[in-house]
Design a protein around this motif. Structure first.
Motif, PDB file in Angstrom:
ATOM      1  N   ARG A 190       0.852  -1.195   0.000  1.00  0.00           N
ATOM      2  CA  ARG A 190       0.000   0.000   0.000  1.00  0.00           C
ATOM      3  C   ARG A 190       0.887   1.245   0.000  1.00  0.00           C
ATOM      4  NH1 ARG A 190      -3.572  -0.642   5.087  1.00  0.00           N
ATOM      5  NH2 ARG A 190      -3.198  -2.851   4.581  1.00  0.00           N
ATOM      6  N   ASP A 191       0.281   2.386  -0.266  1.00  0.00           N
ATOM      7  CA  ASP A 191       1.050   3.612  -0.438  1.00  0.00           C
ATOM      8  C   ASP A 191       1.332   4.318   0.890  1.00  0.00           C
ATOM      9  OD1 ASP A 191       1.316   3.458  -3.262  1.00  0.00           O
ATOM     10  OD2 ASP A 191      -0.768   4.120  -3.464  1.00  0.00           O
ATOM     11  N   ALA A 192       1.870   3.565   1.854  1.00  0.00           N
ATOM     12  CA  ALA A 192       2.322   4.176   3.099  1.00  0.00           C
ATOM     13  C   ALA A 192       3.557   5.007   2.790  1.00  0.00           C
ATOM     14  CB  ALA A 192       2.648   3.095   4.126  1.00  0.00           C
ATOM     15  N   MET A 193       3.610   6.209   3.314  1.00  0.00           N
ATOM     16  CA  MET A 193       4.699   7.094   2.919  1.00  0.00           C
ATOM     17  C   MET A 193       5.192   7.983   4.046  1.00  0.00           C
ATOM     18  SD  MET A 193       2.908  10.213   0.747  1.00  0.00           S
ATOM     19  CE  MET A 193       1.871   9.188  -0.297  1.00  0.00           C
ATOM     20  N   LEU A 194       6.433   8.436   3.866  1.00  0.00           N
ATOM     21  CA  LEU A 194       6.985   9.543   4.631  1.00  0.00           C
ATOM     22  C   LEU A 194       6.641  10.789   3.831  1.00  0.00           C
ATOM     23  CD1 LEU A 194       8.899  10.556   6.967  1.00  0.00           C
ATOM     24  CD2 LEU A 194      10.729  10.430   5.258  1.00  0.00           C
ATOM     25  N   ALA A 195       5.619  11.519   4.280  1.00  0.00           N
ATOM     26  CA  ALA A 195       5.079  12.628   3.497  1.00  0.00           C
ATOM     27  C   ALA A 195       5.819  13.919   3.791  1.00  0.00           C
ATOM     28  CB  ALA A 195       3.596  12.807   3.794  1.00  0.00           C
ATOM     29  N   VAL A 196       6.058  14.706   2.725  1.00  0.00           N
ATOM     30  CA  VAL A 196       6.678  16.023   2.857  1.00  0.00           C
ATOM     31  C   VAL A 196       5.804  17.113   2.242  1.00  0.00           C
ATOM     32  CG1 VAL A 196       9.016  15.096   2.926  1.00  0.00           C
ATOM     33  CG2 VAL A 196       8.003  15.724   0.725  1.00  0.00           C
ATOM     34  N   GLY A 197       4.767  16.725   1.501  1.00  0.00           N
ATOM     35  CA  GLY A 197       3.888  17.690   0.857  1.00  0.00           C
ATOM     36  C   GLY A 197       2.429  17.351   1.069  1.00  0.00           C
ATOM     37  N   MET A 198       1.579  18.387   1.031  1.00  0.00           N
ATOM     38  CA  MET A 198       0.149  18.222   1.287  1.00  0.00           C
ATOM     39  C   MET A 198      -0.617  19.185   0.394  1.00  0.00           C
ATOM     40  SD  MET A 198      -1.672  18.699   5.006  1.00  0.00           S
ATOM     41  CE  MET A 198      -3.425  18.471   5.294  1.00  0.00           C
ATOM     42  N   ASN A 199      -1.410  18.627  -0.501  1.00  0.00           N
ATOM     43  CA  ASN A 199      -2.213  19.432  -1.427  1.00  0.00           C
ATOM     44  C   ASN A 199      -1.366  20.432  -2.209  1.00  0.00           C
ATOM     45  OD1 ASN A 199      -4.688  18.193  -0.892  1.00  0.00           O
ATOM     46  ND2 ASN A 199      -5.125  19.540   0.833  1.00  0.00           N
ATOM     47  N   GLY A 200      -0.212  19.967  -2.678  1.00  0.00           N
ATOM     48  CA  GLY A 200       0.608  20.776  -3.559  1.00  0.00           C
ATOM     49  C   GLY A 200       1.538  21.762  -2.892  1.00  0.00           C
ATOM     50  N   GLU A 201       1.651  21.738  -1.566  1.00  0.00           N
ATOM     51  CA  GLU A 201       2.563  22.631  -0.870  1.00  0.00           C
ATOM     52  C   GLU A 201       3.274  21.865   0.230  1.00  0.00           C
ATOM     53  OE1 GLU A 201       0.309  25.100   2.429  1.00  0.00           O
ATOM     54  OE2 GLU A 201      -0.725  25.318   0.499  1.00  0.00           O
ATOM     55  N   PRO A 202       4.400  22.391   0.743  1.00  0.00           N
ATOM     56  CA  PRO A 202       5.061  21.707   1.859  1.00  0.00           C
ATOM     57  C   PRO A 202       4.095  21.519   3.017  1.00  0.00           C
ATOM     58  CG  PRO A 202       6.462  23.444   0.981  1.00  0.00           C
ATOM     59  CD  PRO A 202       5.122  23.597   0.310  1.00  0.00           C
ATOM     60  N   LEU A 203       4.310  20.472   3.780  1.00  0.00           N
ATOM     61  CA  LEU A 203       3.444  20.225   4.927  1.00  0.00           C
ATOM     62  C   LEU A 203       3.290  21.484   5.774  1.00  0.00           C
ATOM     63  CD1 LEU A 203       4.812  16.808   6.270  1.00  0.00           C
ATOM     64  CD2 LEU A 203       2.578  17.179   5.204  1.00  0.00           C
ATOM     65  N   PRO A 204       2.087  21.858   6.151  1.00  0.00           N
ATOM     66  CA  PRO A 204       1.941  22.928   7.149  1.00  0.00           C
ATOM     67  C   PRO A 204       2.617  22.508   8.453  1.00  0.00           C
ATOM     68  CG  PRO A 204      -0.157  22.454   6.068  1.00  0.00           C
ATOM     69  CD  PRO A 204       0.785  21.360   5.667  1.00  0.00           C
ATOM     70  N   ALA A 249       8.326  16.559   7.952  1.00  0.00           N
ATOM     71  CA  ALA A 249       7.980  15.222   7.486  1.00  0.00           C
ATOM     72  C   ALA A 249       7.078  14.525   8.501  1.00  0.00           C
ATOM     73  CB  ALA A 249       9.237  14.385   7.242  1.00  0.00           C
ATOM     74  N   ARG A 250       6.163  13.716   7.982  1.00  0.00           N
ATOM     75  CA  ARG A 250       5.236  12.957   8.814  1.00  0.00           C
ATOM     76  C   ARG A 250       4.927  11.630   8.132  1.00  0.00           C
ATOM     77  NH1 ARG A 250      -0.718  14.992   9.157  1.00  0.00           N
ATOM     78  NH2 ARG A 250      -0.921  12.832   9.865  1.00  0.00           N
ATOM     79  N   LEU A 251       4.216  10.760   8.829  1.00  0.00           N
ATOM     80  CA  LEU A 251       3.800   9.491   8.251  1.00  0.00           C
ATOM     81  C   LEU A 251       2.357   9.573   7.782  1.00  0.00           C
ATOM     82  CD1 LEU A 251       5.311   6.829  10.701  1.00  0.00           C
ATOM     83  CD2 LEU A 251       6.385   7.996   8.754  1.00  0.00           C
ATOM     84  N   VAL A 252       2.081   8.925   6.660  1.00  0.00           N
ATOM     85  CA  VAL A 252       0.727   8.777   6.130  1.00  0.00           C
ATOM     86  C   VAL A 252       0.570   7.309   5.733  1.00  0.00           C
ATOM     87  CG1 VAL A 252      -0.838   9.351   4.234  1.00  0.00           C
ATOM     88  CG2 VAL A 252       0.519  11.151   5.317  1.00  0.00           C
ATOM     89  N   VAL A 253      -0.396   6.623   6.365  1.00  0.00           N
ATOM     90  CA  VAL A 253      -0.590   5.197   6.111  1.00  0.00           C
ATOM     91  C   VAL A 253      -2.062   4.935   5.819  1.00  0.00           C
ATOM     92  CG1 VAL A 253      -0.325   2.857   7.006  1.00  0.00           C
ATOM     93  CG2 VAL A 253       1.314   4.631   7.670  1.00  0.00           C
ATOM     94  N   PRO A 254      -2.423   4.578   4.601  1.00  0.00           N
ATOM     95  CA  PRO A 254      -3.826   4.278   4.296  1.00  0.00           C
ATOM     96  C   PRO A 254      -4.321   3.074   5.088  1.00  0.00           C
ATOM     97  CG  PRO A 254      -2.508   4.522   2.285  1.00  0.00           C
ATOM     98  CD  PRO A 254      -1.557   4.432   3.424  1.00  0.00           C
ATOM     99  N   GLY A 255      -5.523   3.196   5.641  1.00  0.00           N
ATOM    100  CA  GLY A 255      -6.171   2.055   6.279  1.00  0.00           C
ATOM    101  C   GLY A 255      -5.973   1.929   7.767  1.00  0.00           C
ATOM    102  N   LEU A 256      -5.136   2.760   8.378  1.00  0.00           N
ATOM    103  CA  LEU A 256      -4.922   2.728   9.825  1.00  0.00           C
ATOM    104  C   LEU A 256      -5.346   4.058  10.441  1.00  0.00           C
ATOM    105  CD1 LEU A 256      -1.383   1.079  10.190  1.00  0.00           C
ATOM    106  CD2 LEU A 256      -3.617  -0.038  10.312  1.00  0.00           C
ATOM    107  N   TYR A 257      -5.986   3.984  11.609  1.00  0.00           N
ATOM    108  CA  TYR A 257      -6.306   5.212  12.328  1.00  0.00           C
ATOM    109  C   TYR A 257      -5.011   5.973  12.657  1.00  0.00           C
ATOM    110  CZ  TYR A 257     -11.194   3.835  13.069  1.00  0.00           C
ATOM    111  OH  TYR A 257     -12.514   3.498  12.885  1.00  0.00           O
ATOM    112  N   GLY A 258      -5.143   7.278  12.781  1.00  0.00           N
ATOM    113  CA  GLY A 258      -3.972   8.118  12.979  1.00  0.00           C
ATOM    114  C   GLY A 258      -3.185   7.805  14.234  1.00  0.00           C
ATOM    115  N   TYR A 259      -3.837   7.316  15.285  1.00  0.00           N
ATOM    116  CA  TYR A 259      -3.130   7.109  16.547  1.00  0.00           C
ATOM    117  C   TYR A 259      -2.109   5.987  16.477  1.00  0.00           C
ATOM    118  CZ  TYR A 259      -5.708   2.867  18.003  1.00  0.00           C
ATOM    119  OH  TYR A 259      -6.214   1.583  18.103  1.00  0.00           O
TER     120      TYR A 259
END
Length: 508
Positions: free
Chosen positions: A333-347, A354-364
């Protein structure tokens, strides 16, 4: 009565001086070392889950503001009491200040990444507060020995002293906070960040994903509207030049990636909906965005995880931890170390740099912001922040839906009424949504296009509302595996709320 009022005011002013000095000292130490920050962090860590969830349900994402306001009120009350008892039973007021300072010092030392210097704001602030408290109470006490004709003049002098000290405390506290924030602010750096271009065709949202129904949540959530739930009392300010990600634990080789090292990796861009486990049935602690980042499976694989490892313990710069199943992060699955959000650097509030984004798991259990470590370990050896507090360890997102429109308890004319909302079952997708009016039959709603199984999908149902009176509208979703969400009502603890969303309307 006037004397008591001045004593209360003296205690409050002294308390303000203590906090103001602490803010100024924290400029040289850390913004998290102030008494209110330290004590607030301790409260967050030790608040019973039931009470915490009740507060979130009551005030939503304003929970941190409520905490600071509550601490401020308590501080004012205790300082006022200290002023009264310092006059009547000296030095009990000073002792009350000292006890607060001791508790704040211990709380500061207990914070993640704390150093001994974190004790300085509380120690120096409380010392200054005690000095001001004793000085003010001596001046107020001295009024008893002043000749009657001189009392008005002397009282004005005392009040003037209170005003000056209070103003100095306010200016010092605000200045300390602003200087601290400005010295650590990364907004200018973030504005200059050039995001990498993802591989493959440009990611776009197909027009059919938006039903364009008034009152319906947009498919993509604006960054400013994206929900935020985390344990950070103030948003961490992390420079990309200082940031690094350490991968260690049960691995063949420990590695550390700097922000510059990421440029050598292949970026991806994906649509992913994130959801909070604290989201009640029909709640809004869920949002959808376009994320840019780097595949976690490739990053973890580079460290060579051991075959018997089954958990990834991610750690934030502020000490928060989340435990994710290793198999989920490595299953493609597309679990990622994210650096961008909606076309701009992470707020910054959503995890810059940088943060983690994992489809299918609750954020906690997955969506760690300001992430600095990935420890490869086992569930029987390590516990994360929330699992230590009784929440489920693995946190798969449940199949759910929500009714966005019509508005609850609204009154409408007979005729066609569109019922619409969103449904989600990240990494399984939504197969269908059904709507029921009162105790009637379930009827299929129409679905918008689904650009990804990792996001929510909009749905709508056209109801011929002809019967006058109050009606209850229900909804339920079925995911891509054929499983329909349950009607069994369950609270958010320990692994997410369940039940059918519903609302009532009146037809006149």
């Amino acid at each position: 009565m006037a004397d008591r009022g001045m004593r209360i005011a003296g205690g409050i002013v002294a308390g303000g001086v203590a906090l103001g000095v602490a803010e100024l000292v924290s400029v040289l130490v850390s913004p998290d070392s102030t008494p209110l920050q330290a004590v607030g962090g301790w409260i967050v860590d030790h608040t019973p889950d039931g009470f915490r969830e009740w507060v979130i349900g009551l005030v939503g994402t304003n929970d941190k503001l409520l905490l600071f306001v509550s601490m401020g009120v308590v501080a004012v009350v205790l300082a006022g009491i200290a002023g009264v008892i310092e006059r009547e039973k000296r030095p009990l007021g000073s002792a009350l200040f000292a006890v607060f300072g001791l508790l704040a010092t211990l709380a500061a030392l207990g914070r993640p990444n704390a150093a001994w210097t974190w004790t300085l704001p509380s120690i120096l602030g409380v010392w200054a507060g005690i000095m001001v408290l004793r000085s003010m109470i001596r001046r107020i006490t001295a009024l008893d020995e002043v000749a009657a004709e001189d009392i008005p003049t002397e009282r004005r002098q005392v009040l003037r002293g209170l005003a000056v000290a209070g103003a100095a405390a306010l200016v010092g506290g605000v200045a300390g906070r602003l200087i601290g924030l400005r010295s650590r602010d990364v907004s200018a750096e973030r504005a200059d960040v050039q995001l990498p271009s993802p591989t493959g065709p440009e990611l776009s949202v197909e027009p059919g994903a938006e039903l364009n129904i008034p009152g319906l949540t947009p498919y993509l959530t604006k960054n400013a509207d994206f929900y935020r739930i985390d344990t950070a009392l103030t948003v961490p300010q992390v420079s990309k030049d200082d940031w690094s990600l350490r991968i260690h634990g049960m691995v063949d080789r420990e590695i550390r990636l700097s922000y510059a090292d990421l440029a050598a990796r292949t970026p991806i861009e994906r649509l992913v909906t994130l959801a909070c486990v604290s989201n009640p049935v029909g709640g809004d602690l869920i949002s959808n965005a376009r994320w840019l980042g780097y595949r976690l499976d490739e990053i973890i694989a580079a460290a060579g995880p051991h075959p018997d490892a089954d958990m990834v313990l991610s750690r934030s710069i502020d000490g928060f931890t989340a435990g994710s199943p290793l198999a989920v992060l490595m299953d493609g699955r597309d679990a990622m170390l994210a650096v961008g959000m909606n076309g701009e650097p992470l707020p910054t509030a959503h995890g810059y740099p940088a943060r983690l984004v994992v489809p299918g798991l609750y954020g906690y259990v997955s969506a760690t912001k300001w992430v600095t470590e990935l420890e490869i370990t086992r569930f029987d050896r390590a516990e994360a922040f929330w699992t230590k507090r009784g929440w489920s360890a693995r946190g798969p997102i449940k199949t759910e839906c929500r009714i966005d429109t019509p508005r609850a308890h609204g009154t409408f004319q007979p005729g066609r009424l569109t019922v619409a909302g969103v449904a989600w079952a990240q990494h399984r997708g939504i197969k269908g949504v059904e709507v029921r009016i009162d105790q009637g039959d379930w009827q299929p709603a129409r679905l918008a296009a689904a650009p990804s199984i990792d996001t929510w999908v909009q749905w709508a149902f056209d109801w011929d509302a002809t019967g006058s009176g109050i009606h209850t509208i229900w909804a339920r979703a079925t995911d891509g595996t054929g499983e329909t969400q349950t009607d069994q009502r369950q609270d958010v603890v320990p692994d997410g709320a369940t039940g059918y969303p519903s609302l009532t309307v009146r037809i006149d």
